[in-house]
Write an enzyme that holds these catalytic residues in place. Structure first.
Site, PDB file in Angstrom:
ATOM      1  N   CYS A  75       0.788  -1.238  -0.255  1.00 30.87           N
ATOM      2  CA  CYS A  75      -0.102   0.042   0.044  1.00 30.87           C
ATOM      3  C   CYS A  75       0.694   1.291   0.099  1.00 30.87           C
ATOM      4  CB  CYS A  75      -0.835  -0.075   1.104  1.00 30.87           C
ATOM      5  SG  CYS A  75      -2.087  -1.386   1.146  1.00 30.87           S
ATOM      6  N   HIS A  85      -3.421   7.514   1.743  1.00 28.39           N
ATOM      7  CA  HIS A  85      -3.481   6.094   1.268  1.00 28.39           C
ATOM      8  C   HIS A  85      -5.055   5.869   1.785  1.00 28.39           C
ATOM      9  CE1 HIS A  85      -3.980   1.766   0.688  1.00 28.39           C
ATOM     10  NE2 HIS A  85      -3.840   1.540   1.892  1.00 28.39           N
ATOM     11  N   ASN A 132     -10.070  -0.099  -0.366  1.00 26.79           N
ATOM     12  CA  ASN A 132      -8.435   0.227  -0.137  1.00 26.79           C
ATOM     13  C   ASN A 132      -7.976  -0.593  -1.467  1.00 26.79           C
ATOM     14  OD1 ASN A 132      -5.967  -0.252  -0.079  1.00 26.79           O
ATOM     15  ND2 ASN A 132      -6.061  -1.137   2.031  1.00 26.79           N
TER      16      ASN A 132
END
Length: 323
Positions: free
Chosen positions: A114, A250, A280
């Protein structure tokens, strides 16, 4: 005259299929309310059968090129952040290079889960300021739907597929914090925390595997580490939290985003939030949010942006840039 890596174009691509939370109610002991309350996610996009990470990445790259008014021949290098490349090798970046008709320069993937886009952006900036490239296409693209355990309600509802891209270009600058472009970066990792977030398979273990996560532990690390890396990067640029126009974080979980903003002393009005629509998307989430933020009219030329991410590894970092 100092040179800076300035954003000259941004774009994104999302697969056509939209999956609302209600779809998971058919197969899992979960609900739209439960997912929304814990993550802020309402829907996400899943790639179609046969649609790969390099497909998503290519579409985002074309959007960024169009936004910049540039062609593939104007680009010196491609850096693609992904944990879900099409093949073991070659890199998805070289596939994008071929699809764009770019026969010069170089392309490679970056893997920091990520945090991948922050790592890719930092690498692109280093190539530019060291004179190894003038224009770099930086992409984040993922098909996390391919590594989900659809029986694990704690993880499979959180992730989505997508891609975002931006183009960095070397431009003259004054060498001050008022310059446009990347002003500072901060990268970190600590491999002791592998078991908090990982995929239980891979090439040398001879299986694809599924994503495994200790959500509560990741949450505990995330808020503290994200706020700290953002403040460290701002400090490198001679700036403070008060100078920030936009946090573009993020997009993992609305509670992590809210917790980080609170720790930085910034209101949610100064945060670009897309997690409700995308879930996500790992390395794709920051460039997706930058592109959507520009489309919405939130992000404007001259705005000071801090972007931060944490992912498996653990790996985390931040980039400070003036749009």
């Amino acid at each position: 005259m100092a040179g800076r890596s300035v954003v000259v174009g941004v774009g994104h691509y999302l697969p056509e299929r939209i999956v609302p939370n209600s779809e998971f109610e058919k197969t899992l002991d979960t609900s739209d309310e439960w997912i929304k309350a814990r993550s802020g996610i309402e829907r996400r996009h899943f790639a179609a059968d046969g649609e790969t990470t390099s497909d998503l990445a290519t579409n985002a790259a074309l959007a960024a090129l169009a936004d910049a008014g540039l062609k593939a021949e104007d680009i010196d290098a491609i850096i693609l952040a992904t944990s879900t490349a099409d093949l073991t090798f070659p890199s998805a970046a070289t596939m994008v290079q071929a699809r764009l008709g770019m026969t010069h320069g170089f392309a490679f993937d970056v893997q920091a889960v990520c945090a991948g886009f922050v790592f890719a952006l930092s690498n692109a900036n280093a190539l530019i300021v060291s004179g190894q490239a003038k224009r770099v296409l930086v992409i984040g693209a993922e098909t996390f739907s391919r590594i989900m355990d659809w029986t694990d309600r704690s993880t499979c509802v959180l992730f989505g597929d997508g891609a975002g891209a931006l183009i960095l270009e070397l431009q003259d600058s004054e060498g001050t914090a008022q310059d446009r472009g990347i002003l500072s970066t901060d990268l970190n990792s600590d491999g002791r925390y592998k078991d908090l977030l990982y995929v239980d398979g891979g090439v040398s273990t001879q299986s694809t595997g599924h994503l495994r996560m200790q959500g509560n532990q990741v949450f505990r690390h995330a808020v503290e580490k994200l706020a700290k890396t953002a403040e460290t990067a701002l400090g490198h640029a001679g700036l403070t939290n008060a100078d920030v126009d936009w946090i573009v974080p993020h997009q993992a979980n609305i509670r992590i985003i809210q917790g980080t903003a609170k720790k930085m002393g910034l209101p949610m009005e100064n945060v670009v939030v897309t997690v409700q629509d995308h879930g996500n998307t790992s390395a794709a989430s920051i460039p997706l949010a930058l592109s959507v933020g520009k489309q919405r009219g939130q992000i404007k030329t001259g705005d000071l942006i801090v972007t931060e991410a944490i992912g498996g590894g653990l790996a985390w970092g931040a980039v400070v840039l003036r749009w």
